[in-house]
Design an enzyme around this catalytic site. Structure first.
Site, short mmCIF file in Angstrom:
data_model
loop_
_atom_site.label_atom_id
_atom_site.label_comp_id
_atom_site.label_asym_id
_atom_site.label_seq_id
_atom_site.Cartn_x
_atom_site.Cartn_y
_atom_site.Cartn_z
N CYS A 80 0.83 -1.13 0.05
CA CYS A 80 0.00 -0.09 -0.20
C CYS A 80 0.83 1.32 0.07
O CYS A 80 1.83 1.39 0.94
CB CYS A 80 -1.07 0.04 1.24
SG CYS A 80 -2.16 -1.33 1.29
N GLU A 111 8.41 -15.07 -10.04
CA GLU A 111 7.61 -13.71 -10.04
C GLU A 111 7.44 -12.88 -11.20
O GLU A 111 6.13 -12.45 -11.34
CB GLU A 111 8.39 -12.76 -8.81
CG GLU A 111 9.59 -12.20 -9.08
CD GLU A 111 10.17 -11.24 -7.94
OE1 GLU A 111 11.28 -11.03 -7.99
OE2 GLU A 111 9.34 -10.79 -7.20
N HIS A 170 18.88 -36.74 -5.16
CA HIS A 170 18.58 -36.96 -3.88
C HIS A 170 16.76 -36.84 -4.31
O HIS A 170 16.27 -37.04 -3.19
CB HIS A 170 18.91 -36.57 -2.76
CG HIS A 170 20.32 -36.66 -2.45
ND1 HIS A 170 20.81 -37.94 -1.98
CD2 HIS A 170 21.67 -36.18 -2.63
CE1 HIS A 170 22.10 -38.23 -1.95
NE2 HIS A 170 22.57 -36.78 -2.32
N LYS A 183 6.22 -4.28 -3.88
CA LYS A 183 7.67 -3.99 -3.50
C LYS A 183 7.95 -4.11 -2.25
O LYS A 183 9.23 -4.82 -1.79
CB LYS A 183 8.13 -2.62 -4.26
CG LYS A 183 9.21 -2.51 -4.00
CD LYS A 183 10.36 -3.16 -4.96
CE LYS A 183 11.75 -2.94 -5.09
NZ LYS A 183 12.33 -4.01 -5.74
#
Ligand code: M6R
Length: 616
Positions: A2, A492, A508, A611
């Protein structure tokens, strides 16, 4: 999360606020809204989606002239990203409008209390309760909006920056903060409040930091700050040392492209002034006390996301140089597992924004255990450096794109400087060894420049692979965090399954993911230096290739062996092992950016993200 802005002065408030919101949109873009005071009434416009939607709305339904107002760009927490939940929220009597960043943790109880008192809530947000509480507090506070804010804040739990206006007091904006960012911009005949200086840097570069649990009342010619009890408090003015152009795209299509390109300068700036003429590292006296650093027995790095990857890179270097154990912990996990830290522990909090709530809470936990704390941060005046014992600022300049790029490189630089400084004061390295590494660091801006000059092959490959469903990244040693960072960027930005692995770990379990044609990007260690790592990764490449993977090697110039084993080779300059992350990460940033562009996605504002993550 915000972005908030408030203005009082003589200009058109709407213009100032919308411009400010444009600069803050990186903080959240689920909805946007504004409220202004005109002729004794509140006029509100708000709209779900990006700021552009709000601008269209205002274009079709213009707002009257006004010199006082508030604006908000939202990253949704309580209630979906709808028009109804967009801020500002207005009290039932239409007197007060409020915007909020953070989470009111006790909002359910407050909501129940208001409902029992007959208030009909119009949204699903936690913020709306504040509007009603403020309106109810105003008569008790004799109409004093700042006092009403203080009374309201004393009832709130959680994290919040709140900004409000009262339609009966047209020259006043009141704001408050607890655990969320808020700065005051000091103008001539005008003042501002915002979550980030970027919102007002067009108008003034003179600013004021607000401390924890403080309330500020701004009028065109005055700024009054108190604590939540109403006592006056001292504030810290500061000068914003970058201007508007630093926060604009400067001819690039995307902030991310601009910020990738700025990396040589960001690295150089972050080194500047830290190395004396006689090649010794100098941190300001206030930043670190040598005696205290000599007593350190363990280093713990706390950070999130990209900053945590920078910490992981630094672990290899700091342990190697100082022989101190270094733990790197995701800040969101740190305080919930009863970590062993004490007065002999140096806790390094790495954060671009300086406001990440998980990191801040971890920092506070470490301080409460008596640890020494050092922040590596890019945002002057933000909370994490302010609450740390010492700070080493990175000089990346404003990073606007949600995907972190130049912050990563400069965080590595700063953490390396801390490691070398520790080695210097503790005597764990010879001076000439330190000097050699400083010279290598000094040469890194030009090496990063070389990578930037040769990105076309990686772009072409990204376009070619744009329809892939999954990309895997492999690395060893410092190449492992680079692999994690490459995968994070792709997730992202390109919304694609991407995972980074320690190459030796693949067998593995994760090797089961390999099928015909899956792209596997491998960060190849130098064949010089610790060539055993090179040999091992060649084996790992063969393992995945034998199972059908399409191997893309990020390998240094002169590594002729690798060409035989890889389908594509992206060349990076030959640098010492510990420097490799500074050059190897850059093609991965470019790859993710180009792939997201090829997939038609919004690179600077990827979905669901913000951000600055100011909630836990
Ligand atoms: O501001 P911070 O460095 O504390 O932020 C930490 C993370 O939220 C951040 O690095 C995030 O992972 C980036 N969007 C990744 O590109």
């Amino acid at each position: 999360m915000c972005g908030i802005v408030g203005y009082v002065g003589s200009k058109q408030a709407l213009d100032v606020i919308v411009n400010g919101l444009r600069r803050l949109e990186y903080r959240g873009y689920d909805s946007a809204g504004v409220a202004i005071i005109s002729d004794g009434a509140l006029v509100v416009r708000k709209k779900a989606g990006k700021l552009a939607n709000l601008e269209t709305l205002i274009g079709s339904d213009p707002m009257p002239d006004s010199t006082t107002g508030i604006g908000h760009t939202r990253w949704a927490t309580h209630g979906g990203p709808t028009d109804r939940n967009a801020h500002p929220h207005v009290s039932e009597d239409g007197r007060v409008a409020v915007i909020h960043n953070g989470i009111i943790e006790n909002f359910a109880g407050l909501r129940a209390e208001l409902t029992a008192a007959g208030v009909v809530l119009a949204s699903e947000t936690d913020t709306e309760v504040v509007a009603h509480l403020l309106a109810h507090s105003l008569p008790e506070a004799d109409g004093d909006l700042a006092e009403a804010m203080r009374r309201t804040c004393r009832r709130l739990e959680g994290a919040f920056t709140l900004v409000c206006i009262d339609r009966t007091q047209p020259d006043l904006v009141v704001a408050a903060r607890r655990n969320s960012p808020l700065v005051v911009g000091l103008g001539e005949g005008e003042n501002f409040v915002a979550s980030d200086v970027a919102a007002f840097v067009d108008h003034t570069r003179s600013a004021l930091e607000l401390g924890q649990d403080q309330v500020v009342a701004i009028r065109p010619d005055s700024v009054v700050v108190t604590d939540f009890a109403g006592e006056p408090v001292e504030t810290r003015p500061f000068h914003v040392d970058w201007d508007t152009s630093a926060a604009e795209k400067g001819g690039y299509d995307l902030y991310m492209l601009k910020e990738i390109a700025e990396q040589p300068r960001a690295v150089a700036d972050s080194l500047r002034g830290r190395i004396s003429k006689d090649h010794r590292i100098q941190l300001d006296a206030s930043e670190a006390e040598d005696a205290a650093l000599r007593a350190v027995t363990k280093v713990v790095v706390i950070a999130c996301g990209t900053a945590a990857h920078a910490g992981m890179v630094a672990k290899y270097a700091i342990e190697h140089w100082t022989r101190l154990p270094v733990e790197v912990e995701l800040a969101s996990e740190f305080r919930y597992r009863d970590p062993i830290v004490g007065p002999d522990t140096l806790v390094i909090a790495i954060s671009q924004s300086g406001e990440t709530m998980d990191t801040l809470m971890a920092l506070r936990h470490a301080k409460a255990q008596g640890a020494k704390t050092l922040a590596i941060c890019n945002t002057v005046g933000s909370t994490i450096p302010r609450e740390s014992d010492a700070v080493l600022y990175t000089y990346a300049g404003p990073e606007i794109s949600v995907a972190s790029t130049k912050a990563f490189l400069t965080q590595i630089i700063a953490a390396y400087l801390v490691g070398l400084y520790l080695a210097q004061v503790r005597g764990s390295m010879f001076e000439d060894e330190i000097r050699g590494i400083l010279e290598e660091l000094d040469s890194m801006p030009s090496k990063v420049d070389l990578v930037l000059d040769t990105t076309e092959p990686v772009r072409a490959l990204a376009r070619e692979l744009a329809s892939s469903t999954s990309v895997l990244f492999l690395g060893r040693h410092v190449g492992f965090p680079v692999a994690l960072e490459g995968a994070l960027k792709l997730k992202e930005l390109a919304y694609m399954h991407a995972e980074g692995f320690a190459a030796g770990e693949l067998k593995h379990g994760p090797i089961a993911l390999i099928e015909e044609g899956v792209p596997v990007i491998v960060i190849v260690p130098s064949p010089r230096g610790r060539s055993v790592l090179h040999d091992k990764i060649v084996s790992n490449i063969q393992e995945v290739r034998a199972r059908g993977a399409r191997v893309i090697a990020i390998a240094e110039e002169g590594d002729e062996v690798i060409a035989e084993f890889a389908d594509h080779v992206i060349r990076i300059p030959a640098v010492p092992t510990l420097m490799q992350p500074l050059v190897a990460t850059v093609p991965l940033q470019v790859f993710a950016c180009e792939m997201a562009t090829a997939r038609g996605l919004d690179v600077d504002q990827p979905r669901n993200l913000a951000k600055s993550v100011t909630v836990e």
